[in-house]
Design an enzyme around this catalytic site. Structure first.
Site, mmCIF file in Angstrom:
data_model
loop_
_atom_site.group_PDB
_atom_site.id
_atom_site.type_symbol
_atom_site.label_atom_id
_atom_site.label_comp_id
_atom_site.label_asym_id
_atom_site.label_seq_id
_atom_site.Cartn_x
_atom_site.Cartn_y
_atom_site.Cartn_z
ATOM 1 C CE LYS A 110 -4.151 -2.083 1.921
ATOM 2 N NZ LYS A 110 -4.921 -2.352 3.139
ATOM 3 C CE LYS A 189 -6.086 -8.017 -4.985
ATOM 4 N NZ LYS A 189 -6.779 -8.102 -3.749
ATOM 5 C CE LYS A 192 -12.277 -2.240 -3.147
ATOM 6 N NZ LYS A 192 -12.530 -2.328 -1.741
#
Ligand code: ADP
Ligand code: TRP
Length: 320
Positions: A110, A189, A192
């Site tokens: 992230k 994958k 979002k």
């Protein structure tokens, strides 16, 4: 046994969320006491717009209800309506080794994608462990990307039990192999954050355009096509019956049909699969009050369980 899962309201939901987590969770609601929640505390680690957080939390609620969550059977609530979980997260953080969190992929991924490196983002797995342990969960249905977080939850439970005596049950993950990772339009994958998703809320023309735009190789129409690693077949397998799946595979191997035809069939199958969902979603969206009352009733039930577990942990650790 209690079954628990949560989903972050960090954006509209895509097919990966639906097949990886939502559908398996809903199927389990008949198998035990299900606790499902909207992880809004967690979403605050990556979503910094208050009105968006409110909007997405409502969207996830109606998505879950439209997908078949039965509020009579499952306890459905907002994470932040049970603030006891943050106190438990603190208690758990006192037994969590730094090294355990430093090894977690999701924090590294992230921050690499540009999210600010906050303390909450780093300690995210501790709050997730608290979510799981506070409801005495036995089984946690999630997609494969959450496997490491489940391991952290178990490790933290073991550490707490070792330090303060047997307090928490060790949860088991449930990761369905067939839907462990739903691929996105580019073969990575579906996520979002990768701009490769088909969203449950996409209007028909957008949904269709995305399916028709799926990446394929340049095998000519007449030639046989490879079934190995075909994105079309992988997505088709999520909704097609075995016979339909076999027929498409045979047709691939025979040759003579272009990818465009298969994409049309894939669109038909996916769009049709979600017809009932769309109808139910429209009903829930029109009845905001009912959604709120489902969540309020769920929070009251969840809170009762959470309070009991927290009291146990407070006693065990010497706070009370
Ligand atoms: P995203 O990667 O889009 O941000 P989340 O991390 O919010 O998705 O995931 C919510 C739930 O959906 C988790 O249980 C996760 O494992 C599952 N999930 C997300 N993407 C996929 C995917 N592509 N395939 C299978 N499951 C997925
Ligand atoms: N971290 C999960 C995700 O991104 C959401 C989540 C928060 C969760 N707490 C949980 C999932 C507890 C299962 C159990 O998808």
């Amino acid at each position: 046994m209690k079954i628990l899962s949560g989903i972050q309201p960090s954006g509209p939901l895509h097919l990966g969320n639906y097949f990886g987590m939502m559908r398996p969770a809903i199927e389990l609601q008949d198998k035990g006491e299900a606790f499902y929640f909207i992880a809004d505390y967690h979403a605050l680690t990556s979503l910094f717009d208050a009105s968006k957080l409110r909007e997405y939390s409502f969207d996830v609620a109606v998505d879950f209800l439209a997908a078949g969550l039965d509020p009579e059977r499952a306890v459905f609530f907002r994470q932040s309506d049970v603030p006891e979980v943050t106190e438990l997260a603190w208690l758990l953080s006192t037994v969590t080794p730094m090294g355990l969190l430093e090894r977690c992929h999701s924090y590294k991924d992230k921050t690499a994608r540009g999210l600010p490196a906050s303390h909450a983002l780093f300690s995210y797995p501790v709050l997730m462990a608290a979510d799981i342990l506070i409801y005495d969960s036995g089984l946690v249905p999630v997609g494969r990307d959450q496997k490491q977080h489940l391991e952290v939850a178990r490790d933290v439970a073991v550490k707490f039990n070792e330090r303060f005596g047997e307090t928490f049950r060790l949860p088991e993950p449930q990761i369905r192999d067939e839907v462990a990772t739903v691929p996105g339009l580019d073969g990575q994958k579906m996520s979002k954050s990768y701009n490769n998703g088909i969203f449950l809320s996409d209007p028909e023309n957008v949904f269709k355009k995305k399916v028709m735009g799926i990446k394929t190789d340049s095998t000519p129409v007449e030639a046989p096509k490879s079934v190995e690693g075909s994105l079309i077949l992988q997505l088709y397998s999520l909704v097609a019956k075995q016979a339909e799946m076999d027929a498409m595979k045979e047709s691939f191997l025979r040759g003579g049909t272009g990818y465009g035809e298969y994409k049309k069939e894939l669109f038909r199958a996916l769009w049709g699969y979600f017809a009932e969902y769309r109808a139910r979603r429209a009903e829930w969206v029109a009845d905001r009050k009912r959604v709120e009352s489902v969540l309020a009733a769920g929070a009251a039930k969840a809170r009762e369980v959470a309070r009991a577990t927290l009291a146990k942990a407070r006693r065990a650790s010497g706070l009370t």
